[in-house]
Design a protein around this motif. Structure first.
Motif, PDB file in Angstrom:
ATOM      1  N   VAL A   1      33.428  21.013  23.113  1.00 60.60           N
ATOM      2  CA  VAL A   1      34.807  22.363  22.508  1.00 60.60           C
ATOM      3  C   VAL A   1      35.216  22.644  24.012  1.00 60.60           C
ATOM      4  O   VAL A   1      36.514  22.381  24.511  1.00 60.60           O
ATOM      5  N   VAL A   2      34.573  22.902  24.553  1.00 65.42           N
ATOM      6  CA  VAL A   2      34.899  23.168  25.979  1.00 65.42           C
ATOM      7  C   VAL A   2      35.410  22.589  27.226  1.00 65.42           C
ATOM      8  O   VAL A   2      36.288  22.977  27.764  1.00 65.42           O
ATOM      9  N   SER A   3      34.414  21.099  26.974  1.00 68.40           N
ATOM     10  CA  SER A   3      34.385  19.606  27.733  1.00 68.40           C
ATOM     11  C   SER A   3      36.710  19.583  27.528  1.00 68.40           C
ATOM     12  O   SER A   3      37.757  19.408  28.758  1.00 68.40           O
ATOM     13  N   GLU A   4      36.469  19.990  26.898  1.00 61.06           N
ATOM     14  CA  GLU A   4      38.013  19.091  25.941  1.00 61.06           C
ATOM     15  C   GLU A   4      39.276  20.384  26.367  1.00 61.06           C
ATOM     16  O   GLU A   4      39.905  19.842  27.074  1.00 61.06           O
ATOM     17  N   ILE A   5      38.551  21.706  25.843  1.00 62.65           N
ATOM     18  CA  ILE A   5      39.679  22.663  26.776  1.00 62.65           C
ATOM     19  C   ILE A   5      40.322  22.635  28.149  1.00 62.65           C
ATOM     20  O   ILE A   5      41.109  22.913  28.598  1.00 62.65           O
ATOM     21  N   ALA A   6      38.828  22.262  28.913  1.00 58.28           N
ATOM     22  CA  ALA A   6      38.687  22.304  29.807  1.00 58.28           C
ATOM     23  C   ALA A   6      40.169  21.207  30.901  1.00 58.28           C
ATOM     24  O   ALA A   6      40.660  21.241  31.381  1.00 58.28           O
ATOM     25  N   GLY A   7      39.354  20.309  29.925  1.00 58.10           N
ATOM     26  CA  GLY A   7      40.300  18.606  30.286  1.00 58.10           C
ATOM     27  C   GLY A   7      41.662  19.268  30.248  1.00 58.10           C
ATOM     28  O   GLY A   7      42.722  18.725  30.929  1.00 58.10           O
ATOM     29  N   VAL A   8      42.319  20.203  29.495  1.00 56.94           N
ATOM     30  CA  VAL A   8      43.788  19.998  28.881  1.00 56.94           C
ATOM     31  C   VAL A   8      44.622  20.864  30.086  1.00 56.94           C
ATOM     32  O   VAL A   8      45.267  20.702  30.392  1.00 56.94           O
ATOM     33  N   ASN A   9      43.577  22.045  31.066  1.00 63.11           N
ATOM     34  CA  ASN A   9      43.924  22.464  32.217  1.00 63.11           C
ATOM     35  C   ASN A   9      43.965  21.825  33.486  1.00 63.11           C
ATOM     36  O   ASN A   9      44.455  21.288  34.426  1.00 63.11           O
ATOM     37  N   TYR A  10      42.923  20.719  33.385  1.00 64.66           N
ATOM     38  CA  TYR A  10      42.657  19.886  34.459  1.00 64.66           C
ATOM     39  C   TYR A  10      43.594  18.810  34.915  1.00 64.66           C
ATOM     40  O   TYR A  10      44.031  18.432  35.844  1.00 64.66           O
ATOM     41  N   ASN A  11      43.971  18.287  33.179  1.00 63.16           N
ATOM     42  CA  ASN A  11      45.480  17.470  32.878  1.00 63.16           C
ATOM     43  C   ASN A  11      46.697  17.527  33.714  1.00 63.16           C
ATOM     44  O   ASN A  11      47.712  16.950  34.066  1.00 63.16           O
ATOM     45  N   SER A  12      46.895  18.796  33.452  1.00 66.16           N
ATOM     46  CA  SER A  12      47.958  19.903  33.606  1.00 66.16           C
ATOM     47  C   SER A  12      48.160  20.006  35.062  1.00 66.16           C
ATOM     48  O   SER A  12      49.838  20.422  35.104  1.00 66.16           O
ATOM     49  N   THR A  13      47.426  19.966  35.852  1.00 69.89           N
ATOM     50  CA  THR A  13      47.388  20.291  37.280  1.00 69.89           C
ATOM     51  C   THR A  13      47.575  18.876  38.005  1.00 69.89           C
ATOM     52  O   THR A  13      47.077  18.925  39.131  1.00 69.89           O
ATOM     53  N   ILE A  14      47.854  17.412  37.760  1.00 69.39           N
ATOM     54  CA  ILE A  14      47.710  16.292  37.840  1.00 69.39           C
ATOM     55  C   ILE A  14      49.012  15.857  38.872  1.00 69.39           C
ATOM     56  O   ILE A  14      49.172  15.235  39.940  1.00 69.39           O
ATOM     57  N   ASP A  15      50.264  16.754  38.368  1.00 75.98           N
ATOM     58  CA  ASP A  15      51.302  16.974  39.180  1.00 75.98           C
ATOM     59  C   ASP A  15      51.193  18.023  41.145  1.00 75.98           C
ATOM     60  O   ASP A  15      52.265  17.514  41.521  1.00 75.98           O
ATOM     61  N   GLN A  16      49.880  18.148  40.908  1.00 74.95           N
ATOM     62  CA  GLN A  16      49.263  18.931  42.139  1.00 74.95           C
ATOM     63  C   GLN A  16      48.933  17.842  43.653  1.00 74.95           C
ATOM     64  O   GLN A  16      49.018  18.022  44.796  1.00 74.95           O
ATOM     65  N   VAL A  17      48.415  16.685  42.499  1.00 78.50           N
ATOM     66  CA  VAL A  17      47.889  15.286  43.242  1.00 78.50           C
ATOM     67  C   VAL A  17      48.777  14.483  43.679  1.00 78.50           C
ATOM     68  O   VAL A  17      48.459  13.113  43.459  1.00 78.50           O
ATOM     69  N   ALA A  18      50.024  14.393  42.800  1.00 80.11           N
ATOM     70  CA  ALA A  18      50.476  12.870  42.437  1.00 80.11           C
ATOM     71  C   ALA A  18      52.005  13.347  42.327  1.00 80.11           C
ATOM     72  O   ALA A  18      52.560  13.988  42.060  1.00 80.11           O
ATOM     73  N   THR A  19      52.652  12.156  42.910  1.00 77.51           N
ATOM     74  CA  THR A  19      54.107  11.660  41.763  1.00 77.51           C
ATOM     75  C   THR A  19      54.725  11.399  40.974  1.00 77.51           C
ATOM     76  O   THR A  19      53.337  10.162  40.277  1.00 77.51           O
ATOM     77  N   PRO A  20      55.596  10.844  40.598  1.00 74.93           N
ATOM     78  CA  PRO A  20      55.992  10.026  39.508  1.00 74.93           C
ATOM     79  C   PRO A  20      56.023   8.863  39.625  1.00 74.93           C
ATOM     80  O   PRO A  20      55.654   8.090  38.869  1.00 74.93           O
ATOM     81  N   ARG A  21      55.848   8.269  41.312  1.00 72.35           N
ATOM     82  CA  ARG A  21      55.605   7.486  41.332  1.00 72.35           C
ATOM     83  C   ARG A  21      54.412   6.638  41.798  1.00 72.35           C
ATOM     84  O   ARG A  21      54.088   5.107  41.974  1.00 72.35           O
ATOM     85  N   THR A  22      53.574   7.614  41.952  1.00 73.86           N
ATOM     86  CA  THR A  22      51.739   8.040  42.184  1.00 73.86           C
ATOM     87  C   THR A  22      50.889   8.042  41.104  1.00 73.86           C
ATOM     88  O   THR A  22      49.449   7.440  41.095  1.00 73.86           O
ATOM     89  N   VAL A  23      51.523   8.648  40.119  1.00 75.85           N
ATOM     90  CA  VAL A  23      50.459   9.358  38.479  1.00 75.85           C
ATOM     91  C   VAL A  23      49.478   7.903  38.383  1.00 75.85           C
ATOM     92  O   VAL A  23      48.945   8.221  38.221  1.00 75.85           O
ATOM     93  N   GLY A  24      50.096   7.123  38.030  1.00 76.27           N
ATOM     94  CA  GLY A  24      49.485   5.758  37.056  1.00 76.27           C
ATOM     95  C   GLY A  24      48.083   5.135  38.102  1.00 76.27           C
ATOM     96  O   GLY A  24      46.952   6.009  37.789  1.00 76.27           O
ATOM     97  N   ARG A  25      48.106   5.539  39.469  1.00 77.43           N
ATOM     98  CA  ARG A  25      46.934   4.820  40.791  1.00 77.43           C
ATOM     99  C   ARG A  25      46.543   6.363  40.770  1.00 77.43           C
ATOM    100  O   ARG A  25      45.166   6.620  40.475  1.00 77.43           O
TER     101      ARG A  25
END
Length: 419
Positions: A105-129
């Motif tokens: 449960v805690v790992s999944e909730i952490a994953g929610v917050n982690y996934n939401s930070t992806i825009d700090q390290v990716a652009t729409p053109r590179t998000v797949g990579r």
């Protein structure tokens, strides 16, 4: 590095080592322990479904997404280490499964917050990579952990610090290693990721939080209906992918006769294959689109899963061959699903949308464990055999096939508008 650091919980604990340990004969019969694992997995999934959207939304409102992620990561590390107390006795079955469920449960909730930070390290053109590299790094981190605990504690008769297999000490000490790994290797991520300054919204109660979540869903239905369709489709196929992870190693030991050490060697090989494949598919994601990656991966998994069922009498060679081929496609489907949604998230709504992503997945998270358990029982009724664990793979295949069917009419991410 967060993927790399937290991977022991997924690779070592929930897939290749602790899940095999907790479903071993020391805790009860194969069917009993497998069913108990399915029940605890389903309960944990229900809790994630209830908590994920509200906690994700609160992270958005407070602007403390990374701070929450830091605390949740530490809790996962502590819970991983706490599995050391689970002795190989029937009385510890539910202690181990309880700790595993809370950690999930805690790992999944952490994953929610982690996934939401992806825009700090990716652009729409590179998000797949970027998404693919993240998943791939996780798999490669899993290799190192598996090999480390295998060489130092599990394979030798007397391992480092005099650790032996008596009372499951080799497995239990490995849980301490996992906790330490998580705490140590996630530090680089927190040196880079930052809470974004924003005006904090007023605190709201639990009931009001759910009302706000429902309002968001209605708004999403009005403005981007195929995003809702994607959330529903991904709920099904991600549950099937989770089933592959949750029960794959259990099948390896209970049906194909792999020892705990053999499962770890398989896990290391599987993580190499999965890590490389996920990174390569990440580049295809940016070129061909995530929907194609998802559909190809699901179709391959259905065919390979059926192959494992049909040829289960072939022994370990069947599991090694078809199991490794399955690992080629599990990671790409997960990474492409994340990148698909990341392209659609409005600014400042990452926690909420990825919370809905977790919730829609977990609302049906009972399906895979339930299907696995039901098909085991069905196999026993049909064949009269004492061990029909291999029938469980049909339940997983059924969920994957349903996810494929529901994903087919979903529009590509660039076309998610009403009409």
């Amino acid at each position: 590095m967060w993927d790399w650091g937290t991977q022991p919980f997924n690779t070592v604990i929930t897939t290749f080592v602790f899940s095999v340990y907790i479903t071993g004969e020391a805790f009860g019969s194969t069917n009993t322990t497998s069913t108990a694992l399915a029940v605890s997995t389903a309960v944990a999934g229900l809790l994630v479904a209830l908590l994920a959207p509200v906690l994700g939304q609160n992270s958005d409102r407070s602007g403390r997404t990374v701070s929450h992620l830091r605390v949740q990561t530490l809790v996962v590390a502590l819970l991983s280490a706490a599995l050391f107390v689970v002795l190989p006795e029937p009385g510890f079955l539910w202690v181990g499964l309880g700790l595993l469920a809370v950690g999930s449960v805690v790992s999944e909730i952490a994953g929610v917050n982690y996934n939401s930070t992806i825009d700090q390290v990716a652009t729409p053109r590179t998000v797949g990579r970027v998404s693919g590299v993240g998943w791939g790094m996780g798999y490669l981190g899993g290799i190192i952990v598996l090999l480390l605990i295998y060489v130092l504690f599990i394979q030798p008769e007397v391992g480092l610090f005099g650790v032996t297999g008596e009372d499951g000490l080799d497995i239990r000490v490995s849980m301490l290693v996992c906790g330490l790994w998580i705490a140590l290797f996630t530090v680089p991520a927190f040196l880079v990721l930052r809470d974004r300054p924003r005006e904090r919204a007023p605190r709201v109660g639990v009931a009001d939080s759910y009302r706000l979540v429902w309002a968001s869903i209605r708004a999403l239905w009005s403005s981007s209906r195929h995003t809702v369709y994607f959330l529903m489709a991904s709920a099904l196929f991600r549950d099937g992918l989770a089933g592959v992870f949750a029960f794959g190693a259990v099948l390896a030991a209970g049906t194909f006769g792999l020892s705990a050490a053999d499962v770890i060697v398989f896990g290391a090989a599987a993580n190499i294959v999965a890590g490389v494949a996920t990174m390569l598919f990440g580049m295809l994601d940016d070129r061909l689109g995530p929907k194609r990656v998802i559909l190809v991966s699901l179709a391959a998994l259905v065919v390979l899963g059926l192959g494992i069922f049909v040829f289960h009498d072939g022994g370990a060679v069947v599991f090694w061959t078809l199991g490794l081929l399955m690992t080629v496609f599990v990671g790409p489907a997960q990474a492409a699903s994340r990148s698909f949604l990341a392209r659609l998230v409005p600014q400042g709504k990452g926690g909420e949308i990825f919370g809905l992503y977790a919730t829609t997945g977990r609302v049906v998270s009972f399906l895979s464990p339930l299907a696995f358990g039901v098909f085991i029982a069905l196999g026993a009724a049909v064949t009269g055999e004492e061990n029909t664990q291999y029938w469980g793979i049909l339940g997983i295949v059924l969920i994957l096939a349903a996810g494929f069917a529901v994903m087919l009419p979903v529009k590509e991410h660039g076309e998610h508008r009403v009409g």
